[in-house]
Design an enzyme around this catalytic site. Structure first.
Site, PDB file in Angstrom:
ATOM      1  CE  LYS A 137     -62.745  70.347 -90.309  1.00 51.90           C
ATOM      2  NZ  LYS A 137     -61.739  69.323 -90.802  1.00 51.90           N
ATOM      3  CB  SER A 175     -60.979  72.820 -83.004  1.00 46.20           C
ATOM      4  OG  SER A 175     -61.679  72.062 -82.285  1.00 46.20           O
TER       5      SER A 175
END
Length: 504
Positions: A51, A305
């Site tokens: 992110k 992720s």
């Protein structure tokens, strides 16, 4: 559309703060699946999540006037950390609205990067609504966690790295999906340069907003969202992200909580790293895809992720991983209540390892055993075990996929009480936070006598309760109305066979 995104991706400024993460082989998993499995290690970013890319790219493209106003966002944690890190790097004041269910490790990390944290609501969408109020009240600039072209472009730099780092055979990329920013960025870049590579989204079964939108060919709002994989707990796919996904994502696969737990273990076995539930979705998706397609000698990349997981949640992961890997069966077995029955049962089990064994006297005729047995999905599947026991005269009920059995009954076996009459049983889930259990009991009230109660909290984002209530037959129709007013998810388990065997 794709050319525009590719240009944005190529000009993104993410490397002011982000690192180019490596692609690591997963040799154990590859050998087991008969295909090459590779991991794109976004858990190795400075904030342990991809992110940081989209957050920084968006923040860097703001004007000086916009930055001077300060920024705000809503996030379940990873975007919050990325924005907090980026804001500190650029000297911008940041306010982060996070759901109250966000793991403490993420809240602490955001505060450590210097951002102001506001906890509000139980899921992302409630936090999002509150963050919009702050825009109007304080003039802050909103940085969306996924539904913004600049954020999407920042995440798309992952695809740019993948195609540069791995230039040989690549059959599919498996991408975790929450609001869609990551998969939209990857799909846009990959389909522009290598349309032969399949881009496959992976979502939890209880938070599958992209799969629902693809099926309806329009964005839909999920009525309920599961919280185990908090990083992808989103009720509606983004508008910008869906415009990319509907055209360029090949398919969406959904996986269970048990399958996610097994995938976390798979990643640990190959890398000695622990990812968060959302981070393992790509690997869980590969396993399900290979089983469905019965394919071999393919090359797959999963996006690992993120690694922002509360340590105490690992208890839940470890407990469920073996079931998710189909290496444990939970069975209810009935045996005669007479000497030698236990020995006969153990002989029937053979050399299989027993992981759990629960028993309490029921009556003079028969005994009900709750047993966990190690299995192997290929060499010794659980259906073979069940068939073996049945052939030797043991009535067997397979409880491996029974949520009440896995969450509660296995810890409560032996609770028969003949004095309890008119009992109904309900299972609840509610967002976990300090005082949550008291709040639940307060809302439940004292209308009916509680005849059974079991509560488990082992690091998950939600508390789990099973309740027995003594309700006269004439009043039973009033129970759902009362429970609906409480506002928590619930299931009627009165006829659940695990309850009938061990507790009724």
């Amino acid at each position: 559309m794709l050319e525009t995104y590719v240009k944005k991706i190529l000009s993104s400024r993410v490397y002011d703060v982000a690192v180019e993460t490596p692609i690591h082989a997963a040799p154990f998993l590859s050998e087991r699946l008969g295909n090459t499995v590779l991991l794109k290690r976004e858990d190795l970013q400075p904030v342990f999540s991809f992110k940081i890319r989209g957050a920084y790219n968006k923040l860097a493209l703001l004007s000086d006037e916009q930055r001077a106003c300060g920024v705000v966002t809503a996030s379940a944690g990873n975007h919050a950390q990325g924005l907090a890190y980026a804001a500190r790097h650029l000297g911008v004041k940041a306010t982060i609205v996070m759901p109250c269910t966000t793991p403490e490790i993420k809240v602490r990390a955001v505060r450590a990067w210097g951002a102001k944290v506001v906890l509000h609501g139980d899921a992302f969408d409630e936090a999002l609504t509150f963050s919009q109020k702050l825009i109007k009240e304080k003039g802050l600039v909103y940085i969306h966690p996924f539904d913004d072209p600049d954020t999407i472009a920042g995440q798309g730099t992952i695809a740019m790295e993948i195609l540069r780092q791995h230039q040989g055979q690549l059959d599919a990329i498996f991408v975790p999906v929450g609001g869609g920013g990551l998969i939209a960025g990857i799909a846009a870049y990959v389909k522009y340069l290598r349309p032969d590579i399949r881009v496959i989204g992976v979502e939890p079964e209880d938070a599958a907003c992209l799969k629902a939108a693809m099926a309806a060919d329009e964005r839909v709002v999920l009525s309920q969202v599961g919280l185990f994989a908090d990083g992808v707990a989103v009720a509606q796919i983004g508008q910008h992200t869906f415009e990319v996904c509907r055209h360029y994502v090949d398919e969406v696969i959904t996986v269970t909580t048990d399958e996610m737990c097994a995938a976390i273990k798979d990643i640990y076995d190959d890398t000695r790293s622990i990812c968060e539930p959302a981070g393992c979705l790509g690997v869980a998706g590969i396993k399900k895809y290979v089983e469905r397609e019965n394919c071999s000698e393919k090359v797959f990349i999963a996006i690992d992720s993120g690694a922002n997981v509360n340590f105490d949640r690992l208890r839940h992961v470890a407990e469920r991983a073996e079931i998710g890997e189909k290496r444990e069966a939970l069975l209810a077995v009935t045996i005669p209540e007479k000497p030698g029955s236990f020995k006969a049962f153990c002989q029937a089990i053979g050399k299989r390892s027993i992981t759990e064994f629960n028993y309490r006297f029921h009556d003079n005729a028969e005994a009900h055993i709750f047993v966990g047995v190690q299995t192997h999905p290929d060499l010794d599947p659980r259906d073979v075990l069940v068939e073996t026991l049945q052939k030797q005269g043991f009535p067997v009920l397979d409880l491996t996929d029974n949520e009440l059995a896995k969450l509660h009954i296995r810890h409560m076996v032996g609770g028969h009480c003949e004095q309890v009459t008119d009992e109904v049983v309900y299972r609840f889930e509610f967002p976990e936070r300090p005082g949550a259990l008291f709040n639940f009991l307060n809302k439940l009230g004292a209308r009916w006598n509680i005849s059974m109660f079991h509560y488990r909290n082992h690091g998950a984002a939600y508390g789990r309760v099973v309740v027995g209530l003594q309700v006269a037959e004439a009043e039973r129709h009033k129970v759902p109305e009362t429970l609906d007013s409480i506002g928590y998810m619930y299931w009627d388990e009165t006829d659940n066979p695990a309850y009938r065997l061990y507790l009724a």
